[in-house]
Write an enzyme that holds these catalytic residues in place. Sequence first.
Site, PDB file in Angstrom:
ATOM      1  CG  ASP A   1      -0.375  -0.040   2.524  1.00 23.62           C
ATOM      2  OD1 ASP A   1       0.871  -0.142   2.608  1.00 23.62           O
ATOM      3  OD2 ASP A   1      -1.126   0.035   3.528  1.00 23.62           O
ATOM      4  CB  SER A   2       4.588   1.676  -0.218  1.00 22.50           C
ATOM      5  OG  SER A   2       4.754   0.545  -1.050  1.00 22.50           O
TER       6      SER A   2
ATOM      7  CG  ASP B   1       0.525  -4.096   2.064  1.00 21.40           C
ATOM      8  OD1 ASP B   1       0.738  -5.011   2.877  1.00 21.40           O
ATOM      9  OD2 ASP B   1       1.316  -3.141   1.878  1.00 21.40           O
TER      10      ASP B   1
ATOM     11  CE  LYS C   1       3.384  -5.900   3.808  1.00 19.76           C
ATOM     12  NZ  LYS C   1       2.923  -4.754   4.591  1.00 19.76           N
TER      13      LYS C   1
ATOM     14  CD  GLU D   1       0.845  -1.388   8.003  1.00 12.68           C
ATOM     15  OE1 GLU D   1       0.545  -0.576   8.908  1.00 12.68           O
ATOM     16  OE2 GLU D   1       1.249  -1.043   6.883  1.00 12.68           O
TER      17      GLU D   1
ATOM     18  CD  GLU E   1       8.113  -0.231   7.273  1.00 13.63           C
ATOM     19  OE1 GLU E   1       7.139  -0.949   6.973  1.00 13.63           O
ATOM     20  OE2 GLU E   1       8.307   0.902   6.790  1.00 13.63           O
TER      21      GLU E   1
HETATM   22  O1  KIV Z   1       3.571  -1.064   1.618  1.00 19.44           O
HETATM   23  C1  KIV Z   1       4.729  -1.500   1.521  1.00 19.44           C
HETATM   24  O2  KIV Z   1       5.432  -1.308   0.525  1.00 19.44           O
HETATM   25  C2  KIV Z   1       5.250  -2.270   2.649  1.00 19.44           C
HETATM   26  C3  KIV Z   1       6.707  -2.574   2.664  1.00 19.44           C
HETATM   27  C4  KIV Z   1       7.494  -1.352   2.863  1.00 19.44           C
HETATM   28  C5  KIV Z   1       7.036  -3.644   3.620  1.00 19.44           C
HETATM   29  O3  KIV Z   1       4.521  -2.619   3.512  1.00 19.44           O
END
Ligand code: KIV
Length: 298
Positions: A46-47, A85, A115, A117, A184
Amino acid sequence: MKDKVTIHTLKRQKQSGQKICMVTAYDATFARVFDEAGADVLLVGDSLGMVVQGHDSTLPVTMDQMVYHSAAVVRGTKRALVVGDLPFMSYQASVEEAVRNAGRMVSEGRVGAVKLEGGAEFADVISAITRASIPVMGHLGLTPQSVHKMGGYVVQGRDEDAARKILEDAIALERAGCFSLVLEGVPLELARQVTQRLSIPTIGIGAGKYCDGQVLVCYDLLGMNPDFKPKFVKRFANLHGSMMEAAGAYFSEVRAGTFPDEEHSFKSKPIRLVASTPEPTDASAEPEKMGPVYGAPV
Ligand code: KIV
């Protein structure tokens, strides 16, 4: 081509000490490159909210956007495991919503795992998603979706209590069924202890060398943003410089009229085009310039 990477491959890599290479990707072209270069895992992070969309956090990213980008990455991938994500508020409100959204990532986004968090407080969510046969990667330490709670993007687990909490969360996530864990922004000694304690692989970003694998945001490792250089990022290329140079050269040639040249233009047998519509009489319509431009000179 080597066998397709699965969650079981990653576990074997931890057991044999073979480091896991993970990188983010947001579209099919980048995915194809990283897959060919030997990535084990492609993370549709989600970056993308920051590096693709230009937001100052990952919080505005939606489920629809994650599904869209995940499907594109999967289309460009042959070997790597694609992990998508779950964005902010797609799994926090209820277990049922979390399972449905994880399901969308698999059925529409076609990812092999999701994934999310958070620590022990998400154990029930992780168990429910894995019960639906969807593998889950955890994410502890600096968790960008909690930017407001953390008070910024700051290294986590620096004192003993905070470090112990991260270790306990990691154990809880493994018990809940996570197949792997991103660590992280934590000190390398903490990452070393978490990695030793768990049987699932840890993948670090700003977490030092003892993790079982590493992940970086692709735009960072490729050096696409000269204004963003946190301590944990190593630039393996200077694409910003290369892109500026390439774009500048293109603009110069367009302005000079040297591009496109013959090599980059289509040819045909000599033809004489006769307009099927009457020539406009209005001089301001510049009929001269609209002549038979598609063939070789007549
Ligand atoms: O969103 C993302 O790119 C991430 C990585 C930095 C681990 O969660």
